[in-house]
Design an enzyme around this catalytic site. Structure first.
Site, PDB file in Angstrom:
ATOM      1  N   SER A   1       0.460  -1.251   0.390  1.00 59.41           N
ATOM      2  CA  SER A   1       0.560  -0.160  -0.186  1.00 59.41           C
ATOM      3  C   SER A   1       0.640   1.105   0.013  1.00 59.41           C
ATOM      4  O   SER A   1       2.191   1.028   0.415  1.00 59.41           O
ATOM      5  CB  SER A   1      -0.446   0.115   1.102  1.00 59.41           C
TER       6      SER A   1
HETATM    7  N1  SAH Z   1      -0.797  -5.184   3.647  1.00 58.40           N
HETATM    8  C1  SAH Z   1      -0.303  -5.075   2.999  1.00 58.40           C
HETATM    9  C2  SAH Z   1      -1.346  -4.680   1.463  1.00 58.40           C
HETATM   10  C3  SAH Z   1      -1.227  -5.373   0.383  1.00 58.40           C
HETATM   11  S1  SAH Z   1      -2.191  -5.647  -0.297  1.00 58.40           S
HETATM   12  C4  SAH Z   1       1.331  -4.463   3.080  1.00 58.40           C
HETATM   13  O1  SAH Z   1       1.372  -3.462   3.838  1.00 58.40           O
HETATM   14  O2  SAH Z   1       1.812  -5.056   1.732  1.00 58.40           O
HETATM   15  C5  SAH Z   1      -3.740  -6.224  -0.054  1.00 58.40           C
HETATM   16  C6  SAH Z   1      -3.318  -7.847   0.185  1.00 58.40           C
HETATM   17  O3  SAH Z   1      -4.884  -8.622   0.487  1.00 58.40           O
HETATM   18  C7  SAH Z   1      -3.216  -8.728  -0.770  1.00 58.40           C
HETATM   19  O4  SAH Z   1      -1.935  -9.251  -0.801  1.00 58.40           O
HETATM   20  C8  SAH Z   1      -3.682  -9.653  -0.899  1.00 58.40           C
HETATM   21  O5  SAH Z   1      -3.425 -11.152  -1.614  1.00 58.40           O
HETATM   22  C9  SAH Z   1      -4.969 -10.212   0.167  1.00 58.40           C
HETATM   23  N2  SAH Z   1      -5.923 -10.362   0.402  1.00 58.40           N
HETATM   24  C10 SAH Z   1      -6.778 -10.549  -0.498  1.00 58.40           C
HETATM   25  N3  SAH Z   1      -8.197 -10.354   0.510  1.00 58.40           N
HETATM   26  C11 SAH Z   1      -7.969 -11.476   0.839  1.00 58.40           C
HETATM   27  C12 SAH Z   1      -8.274 -12.658   1.892  1.00 58.40           C
HETATM   28  N4  SAH Z   1     -10.132 -12.763   1.389  1.00 58.40           N
HETATM   29  N5  SAH Z   1      -7.770 -12.890   3.122  1.00 58.40           N
HETATM   30  C13 SAH Z   1      -6.597 -12.442   3.228  1.00 58.40           C
HETATM   31  N6  SAH Z   1      -6.146 -11.453   2.332  1.00 58.40           N
HETATM   32  C14 SAH Z   1      -6.392 -11.259   1.107  1.00 58.40           C
END
Ligand code: SAH
Length: 221
Positions: A71
């Site tokens: 993000s």
């Molecule tokens: N907090 C992360 C942001 C990653 S983007 C960081 O600091 O890098 C959002 C993430 O949510 C992705 O990796 C995606 O695979 C995950 N995601 C999406 N739907 C999900 C679900 N139902 N359960 C767990 N993870 C999920």
């Protein structure tokens, strides 16, 4: 051994770029000193592929593999500020991704549980966070369902865009708890704060517009 390399890699130049980034995030409206201090401490470039290091201290989201993104720093700061985490609180993060947001929450003293649906991202983030000396409880699975065996949580942060607020997450919130979740569609989401008051009443408020990768149901193949 890897830890030593990583620490050596956090150079004075990286620290300088990080300070500038934190100043930029503060200028955009983040005032919580604890959030800004945590961002100053966590080397964001550890969470990105080495080919993209020059982007680590720009206020931008960036690809981390498996079609996902780390993000934007402002967004991480905004969600964290809205969450209002105190040391020792039990926090659930849905969407571990790179692990950067997780590191910020742990710098702030959270007892962190984090869940990711992509196995490769889960494994990479778990290994990296442990090498950096953090000890989160990392889970591979569908965060849409929360983590019932470990509930209730004082705080829940969802870092992917949902089309609705998953009832399971509201159910797993402790009285006095806060859930921060972007809700909308593929084109944009509104940052929602769901508060569970001490008497169990649910209060919702909206906090501006953002764009996240989607929160998807089930584990990735
Ligand atoms: N907090 C992360 C942001 C990653 S983007 C960081 O600091 O890098 C959002 C993430 O949510 C992705 O990796 C995606 O695979 C995950 N995601 C999406 N739907 C999900 C679900 N139902 N359960 C767990 N993870 C999920």
């Amino acid at each position: 051994m890897i830890l030593k390399n990583m620490l050596q890699d956090d150079s004075i130049r990286h620290k300088g770029l990080r300070r500038k980034l934190v100043e930029e995030v503060a200028a955009k409206g983040i005032s919580d000193k604890r959030v800004l201090e945590a961002m100053l401490k966590v080397p964001r470039h550890f969470f990105m592929d080495s080919g993209f290091l020059s982007f680590a201290y720009k206020d931008q989201a960036f690809p981390i593999g498996s079609g996902q993104t780390i993000s934007q720093p402002f967004t991480v700061a905004f969600q964290t500020q809205l969450l209002q985490v105190s040391p020792m609180q039990k926090v659930l993060e849905v969407g571990t991704g790179s692990g950067y947001q997780a590191a910020i929450l742990m710098e702030m003293g959270a007892r962190l549980y984090t869940i990711e649906r992509h196995r490769e991202l889960f494994l990479a983030a778990k290994a990296l966070l442990e090498e950096m000396g953090y000890r989160p409880s990392c889970h591979y699975g569908d965060g849409y369902q929360g983590l019932p065996p470990y509930s209730p949580f004082d705080r829940i942060i969802v870092t992917a865009g949902a089309t609705e607020v998953p009832q399971a997450l509201v159910d797993q919130l402790a009285p006095g708890g806060r859930l921060v979740i972007p809700v909308g569609n593929d084109y944009g989401q509104t940052m929602m704060l769901i508060e569970k008051l001490d008497d169990g009443t649910i209060k919702e408020s909206a906090h501006g517009n953002f764009i996240f990768v989607p929160l998807l149901k089930g584990k990735a193949k």
